[in-house]
Design a protein around this motif. Structure first.
Motif, PDB file in Angstrom:
ATOM      1  N   ILE A 147     -32.543  18.239  13.021  1.00 54.55           N
ATOM      2  CA  ILE A 147     -32.622  16.814  13.327  1.00 54.55           C
ATOM      3  C   ILE A 147     -33.443  16.652  14.591  1.00 54.55           C
ATOM      4  CG2 ILE A 147     -31.259  14.791  13.973  1.00 54.55           C
ATOM      5  CD1 ILE A 147     -29.061  15.923  12.107  1.00 54.55           C
ATOM      6  N   ASP A 148     -34.454  15.777  14.528  1.00 46.02           N
ATOM      7  CA  ASP A 148     -35.325  15.566  15.685  1.00 46.02           C
ATOM      8  C   ASP A 148     -35.309  14.096  16.102  1.00 46.02           C
ATOM      9  OD1 ASP A 148     -36.913  14.287  13.774  1.00 46.02           O
ATOM     10  OD2 ASP A 148     -38.467  15.822  13.772  1.00 46.02           O
ATOM     11  N   ALA A 149     -36.035  13.789  17.183  1.00 41.28           N
ATOM     12  CA  ALA A 149     -36.050  12.432  17.738  1.00 41.28           C
ATOM     13  C   ALA A 149     -36.581  11.417  16.737  1.00 41.28           C
ATOM     14  CB  ALA A 149     -36.871  12.394  19.030  1.00 41.28           C
ATOM     15  N   PRO A 164     -29.827  22.361  18.333  1.00 42.49           N
ATOM     16  CA  PRO A 164     -29.002  23.545  18.623  1.00 42.49           C
ATOM     17  C   PRO A 164     -27.762  23.219  19.467  1.00 42.49           C
ATOM     18  CG  PRO A 164     -31.319  24.014  19.037  1.00 42.49           C
ATOM     19  CD  PRO A 164     -31.209  22.537  18.785  1.00 42.49           C
ATOM     20  N   ASP A 165     -27.888  22.241  20.383  1.00 44.50           N
ATOM     21  CA  ASP A 165     -26.755  21.858  21.231  1.00 44.50           C
ATOM     22  C   ASP A 165     -25.933  20.733  20.618  1.00 44.50           C
ATOM     23  OD1 ASP A 165     -27.534  23.732  23.138  1.00 44.50           O
ATOM     24  OD2 ASP A 165     -28.758  22.270  24.227  1.00 44.50           O
ATOM     25  N   SER A 166     -26.389  20.195  19.479  1.00 42.99           N
ATOM     26  CA  SER A 166     -25.711  19.098  18.781  1.00 42.99           C
ATOM     27  C   SER A 166     -25.538  17.867  19.669  1.00 42.99           C
ATOM     28  CB  SER A 166     -24.348  19.548  18.242  1.00 42.99           C
ATOM     29  OG  SER A 166     -24.505  20.608  17.332  1.00 42.99           O
ATOM     30  N   THR A 167     -26.615  17.489  20.363  1.00 43.33           N
ATOM     31  CA  THR A 167     -26.559  16.297  21.220  1.00 43.33           C
ATOM     32  C   THR A 167     -27.677  15.317  20.861  1.00 43.33           C
ATOM     33  OG1 THR A 167     -27.943  17.325  22.926  1.00 43.33           O
ATOM     34  CG2 THR A 167     -25.550  17.546  23.185  1.00 43.33           C
ATOM     35  N   VAL A 168     -27.328  14.045  20.973  1.00 43.61           N
ATOM     36  CA  VAL A 168     -28.278  12.955  20.764  1.00 43.61           C
ATOM     37  C   VAL A 168     -28.067  11.956  21.892  1.00 43.61           C
ATOM     38  CG1 VAL A 168     -28.913  11.000  19.289  1.00 43.61           C
ATOM     39  CG2 VAL A 168     -28.297  13.171  18.248  1.00 43.61           C
ATOM     40  N   ARG A 175     -22.062   7.124  11.529  1.00 44.52           N
ATOM     41  CA  ARG A 175     -22.023   7.107  10.063  1.00 44.52           C
ATOM     42  C   ARG A 175     -23.087   8.006   9.437  1.00 44.52           C
ATOM     43  NH1 ARG A 175     -21.306   0.593   8.884  1.00 44.52           N
ATOM     44  NH2 ARG A 175     -19.178   0.413   9.699  1.00 44.52           N
ATOM     45  N   SER A 176     -24.128   8.332  10.170  1.00 42.43           N
ATOM     46  CA  SER A 176     -25.268   9.037   9.593  1.00 42.43           C
ATOM     47  C   SER A 176     -25.358  10.521   9.944  1.00 42.43           C
ATOM     48  CB  SER A 176     -26.572   8.370  10.050  1.00 42.43           C
ATOM     49  OG  SER A 176     -26.587   7.006   9.702  1.00 42.43           O
ATOM     50  N   LEU A 177     -24.859  10.902  11.109  1.00 41.39           N
ATOM     51  CA  LEU A 177     -25.033  12.277  11.579  1.00 41.39           C
ATOM     52  C   LEU A 177     -23.808  13.141  11.284  1.00 41.39           C
ATOM     53  CD1 LEU A 177     -26.655  11.632  15.064  1.00 41.39           C
ATOM     54  CD2 LEU A 177     -27.776  12.417  12.979  1.00 41.39           C
ATOM     55  N   PRO A 178     -24.019  14.454  11.196  1.00 41.88           N
ATOM     56  CA  PRO A 178     -22.869  15.359  11.058  1.00 41.88           C
ATOM     57  C   PRO A 178     -21.928  15.197  12.263  1.00 41.88           C
ATOM     58  CG  PRO A 178     -24.926  16.536  10.654  1.00 41.88           C
ATOM     59  CD  PRO A 178     -25.293  15.175  11.173  1.00 41.88           C
ATOM     60  N   GLN A 179     -20.653  15.425  12.033  1.00 45.19           N
ATOM     61  CA  GLN A 179     -19.650  15.241  13.086  1.00 45.19           C
ATOM     62  C   GLN A 179     -19.858  16.137  14.299  1.00 45.19           C
ATOM     63  OE1 GLN A 179     -15.821  15.656  11.150  1.00 45.19           O
ATOM     64  NE2 GLN A 179     -15.599  13.426  11.120  1.00 45.19           N
ATOM     65  N   ARG A 180     -20.620  17.211  14.144  1.00 46.84           N
ATOM     66  CA  ARG A 180     -20.827  18.134  15.259  1.00 46.84           C
ATOM     67  C   ARG A 180     -21.603  17.506  16.413  1.00 46.84           C
ATOM     68  NH1 ARG A 180     -26.081  20.617  15.131  1.00 46.84           N
ATOM     69  NH2 ARG A 180     -27.172  20.182  13.177  1.00 46.84           N
ATOM     70  N   PHE A 181     -22.309  16.395  16.160  1.00 46.39           N
ATOM     71  CA  PHE A 181     -23.146  15.791  17.193  1.00 46.39           C
ATOM     72  C   PHE A 181     -22.345  14.971  18.186  1.00 46.39           C
ATOM     73  CE2 PHE A 181     -26.579  16.965  14.438  1.00 46.39           C
ATOM     74  CZ  PHE A 181     -27.610  17.221  15.317  1.00 46.39           C
ATOM     75  N   LYS A 182     -22.676  15.182  19.464  1.00 50.01           N
ATOM     76  CA  LYS A 182     -22.143  14.367  20.557  1.00 50.01           C
ATOM     77  C   LYS A 182     -23.213  13.325  20.874  1.00 50.01           C
ATOM     78  CE  LYS A 182     -20.265  14.876  25.261  1.00 50.01           C
ATOM     79  NZ  LYS A 182     -20.635  13.584  25.717  1.00 50.01           N
ATOM     80  N   MET A 183     -22.814  12.057  20.892  1.00 48.31           N
ATOM     81  CA  MET A 183     -23.781  10.970  21.073  1.00 48.31           C
ATOM     82  C   MET A 183     -23.611  10.272  22.408  1.00 48.31           C
ATOM     83  SD  MET A 183     -23.415   9.496  17.323  1.00 48.31           S
ATOM     84  CE  MET A 183     -22.348  10.715  16.640  1.00 48.31           C
ATOM     85  N   ASP A 184     -24.732   9.975  23.018  1.00 47.18           N
ATOM     86  CA  ASP A 184     -24.770   9.191  24.248  1.00 47.18           C
ATOM     87  C   ASP A 184     -25.712   8.015  23.999  1.00 47.18           C
ATOM     88  OD1 ASP A 184     -24.882   8.180  26.857  1.00 47.18           O
ATOM     89  OD2 ASP A 184     -26.369   9.653  27.486  1.00 47.18           O
TER      90      ASP A 184
END
Length: 165
Positions: free
Chosen positions: A43-45, A80-84, A111-120
């Motif tokens: 997943i990229d920007a 790799p770090d699962s951050t957005v 709703r769109s990303l895998p649960q592993r992602f931490k969002m800011d």
């Protein structure tokens, strides 16, 4: 962005009656590597930007991209770090809908990303009068969860996320 002058949501008064409208970026072509099921799809920007660019503004019949509220350059991703991280820029410094816009972005990503992602999801620094307070609300998982339990607020968020015909 709805309200202004003492009006609230549905008052008919616009805080920013004549916003600047920006040209939409083109659709990203799908590459052979992206279609190959054997190749891991990071997943990229641009992928994140593609998810949020068509979110509807709560005040205008325009998208967040068309109002320049979201830009690809303000999206940072580390697969790799699962951050957005997404910084958004309200159209005016006193936008009363900034929290709703941020919540809509956050819900779209949840709703769109895998649960592993931490969002800011946060306001671009220096672009809103209540930047700190809005960012604090958006970063508070319990406040976000409580907001999404409010049926009226969830309906408004879903309207922002729905495709316009």
């Amino acid at each position: 962005m709805v309200g202004g002058g003492g009006g609230g949501v549905g008052s008919g008064l616009l805080e920013n009656a004549n916003p600047l409208i920006y040209e939409r970026s083109g659709e990203r072509p799908v590459t052979a590597g992206e279609e190959d099921e054997q190749v891991p799809d990071i997943i990229d920007a641009r992928e994140i930007f593609d998810l949020i660019r068509c979110i509807n503004d709560p005040e205008h019949p325009l998208t967040l991209e068309e109002l320049n509220v979201v830009e690809q350059v303000r999206v940072q991703v580390s697969d790799p770090d699962s951050t957005v991280a997404v910084a958004f820029t309200p159209t005016i410094p006193h936008c009363s809908m900034a929290t709703l816009i941020g919540l809509s972005i956050k819900v779209k990503l949840l709703r769109s990303l895998p649960q592993r992602f931490k969002m800011d999801v946060h306001i671009t620094p220096g672009t809103h009068a209540s930047e700190h307070a809005v960012n604090k609300q958006l970063a508070d998982k319990e406040r976000v969860a409580a907001a999404l339990e409010n049926t009226h607020l969830l309906e408004v968020v879903n309207q922002c996320l729905s495709a316009r015909s």
